[in-house]
Design a protein around this motif. Structure first.
Motif, short mmCIF file in Angstrom:
data_model
loop_
_atom_site.label_atom_id
_atom_site.label_comp_id
_atom_site.label_asym_id
_atom_site.label_seq_id
_atom_site.Cartn_x
_atom_site.Cartn_y
_atom_site.Cartn_z
N ASP A 290 -6.51 -7.01 -10.46
CA ASP A 290 -6.60 -6.47 -9.11
C ASP A 290 -7.09 -5.03 -9.16
N GLY A 291 -7.57 -4.55 -8.03
CA GLY A 291 -7.98 -3.16 -7.93
C GLY A 291 -9.43 -2.94 -8.33
N LYS A 292 -9.79 -1.65 -8.46
CA LYS A 292 -11.15 -1.28 -8.82
C LYS A 292 -11.35 -1.38 -10.33
N PRO A 293 -12.52 -1.84 -10.76
CA PRO A 293 -12.78 -1.91 -12.20
C PRO A 293 -12.64 -0.56 -12.90
N SER A 294 -13.00 0.52 -12.20
CA SER A 294 -12.91 1.85 -12.81
C SER A 294 -11.47 2.26 -13.07
N GLY B 93 0.16 -16.15 1.38
CA GLY B 93 0.55 -16.26 2.77
C GLY B 93 0.53 -14.97 3.56
N ASP B 94 0.04 -13.87 2.97
CA ASP B 94 0.06 -12.62 3.71
C ASP B 94 -1.25 -12.36 4.45
N GLY B 95 -2.16 -13.34 4.40
CA GLY B 95 -3.40 -13.20 5.15
C GLY B 95 -4.43 -12.32 4.49
N ALA B 96 -4.32 -12.07 3.19
CA ALA B 96 -5.27 -11.19 2.53
C ALA B 96 -5.54 -11.64 1.10
N VAL B 97 -6.78 -11.47 0.65
CA VAL B 97 -7.14 -11.62 -0.75
C VAL B 97 -7.45 -10.21 -1.26
N PRO B 98 -6.65 -9.67 -2.18
CA PRO B 98 -6.83 -8.29 -2.59
C PRO B 98 -8.11 -8.07 -3.37
N ARG B 99 -8.59 -6.84 -3.32
CA ARG B 99 -9.76 -6.46 -4.08
C ARG B 99 -9.46 -6.55 -5.57
N GLY B 100 -10.42 -7.03 -6.35
CA GLY B 100 -10.22 -7.13 -7.79
C GLY B 100 -11.51 -7.49 -8.49
N TYR B 101 -11.38 -7.91 -9.74
CA TYR B 101 -12.55 -8.34 -10.49
C TYR B 101 -12.15 -9.40 -11.51
#
Length: 210
Positions: free
Chosen positions: A87-91, A117-125
């Motif tokens: 999850d998160g930014k690659p940097s 179930g929280d209605g979101a797909v988090p940013r990741g790589y």
């Protein structure tokens, strides 16, 4: 990636390396990024109904022209498998495994339903490995998000070098091969002609002319 030849008399100079990452579909294209970290890739989109976590480890994706989608690994559309997922930014996160073929950047989305179930797909790589050859992330393969021992590079001008296939089938012929990785430049053999920053516990690549 910036590189300088070894200097005589033991005056060793640092090599600032801008590694490359590219989505590979039969070719290897280079783009600048931080050494040892995944850099730019292609955004992935989530279809409904596949897996509890979008593009989790050991799940598969299809190839697309502008986006990748998760598909069952048994599907005829499956082209690559997730070998690591963060999850998160690659940097800000861990580097992908050494033999990663390409990196998928996953944009944050808020679909009607998602894995928790929280209605979101988090940013990741996601660090991807092709299901079938070619594997540009392998040593000498000419691609992947990291430069590793066995890879080859060529001079790209302005003091920079870029990765290319060691078999000579890339866009540019190889000029140097990274033969070993060591903690510091003084640990490289005397035959070293180029120093490449690799990152990790042995961050210095010792390269010799091909």
């Amino acid at each position: 990636m910036r590189a300088r030849p070894a200097l005589p008399g033991g005056l060793l100079t640092a090599v600032l390396t801008l590694l490359s990452a590219a989505v590979v579909s039969g070719c290897s294209q280079q783009s600048g990024g931080q050494a040892g970290q995944p850099t730019q890739g292609t955004t992935s989109t989530r279809p409904s109904g596949y897996g509890a976590v979008f593009l989790a480890v050991d799940e598969c994706s299809s190839f697309g022209t502008t986006s990748f989608t998760e598909v069952p690994c048994t599907s005829e559309r499956a082209a690559a498998r997730v070998i690591a997922r963060y999850d998160g930014k690659p940097s800000d996160g861990p580097a992908c495994p050494a033999t990663t073929d390409f990196v998928l950047h996953i944009s944050e989305t808020r679909p009607a339903s998602d894995e928790d179930g929280d209605g979101a797909v988090p940013r990741g790589y996601a660090c991807m490995r092709n299901l079938e050859p070619p594997h540009p992330g392998d040593p000498g393969g000419g691609g992947g998000p990291r430069t590793i021992v066995g890879d080859c590079v060529y001079g790209a001008g302005r003091g920079e070098v870029r990765e290319t296939s060691c078999d000579g089938k890339g866009r540019k012929p190889p000029e140097y091969r990274v033969t070993s990785a060591v903690p510091k430049r003084s640990d490289c053999p005397r035959s070293t002609a180029l120093y490449v920053q690799l990152g990790g516990p042995t961050p210095v690549g010792c390269a010799r002319p091909v």
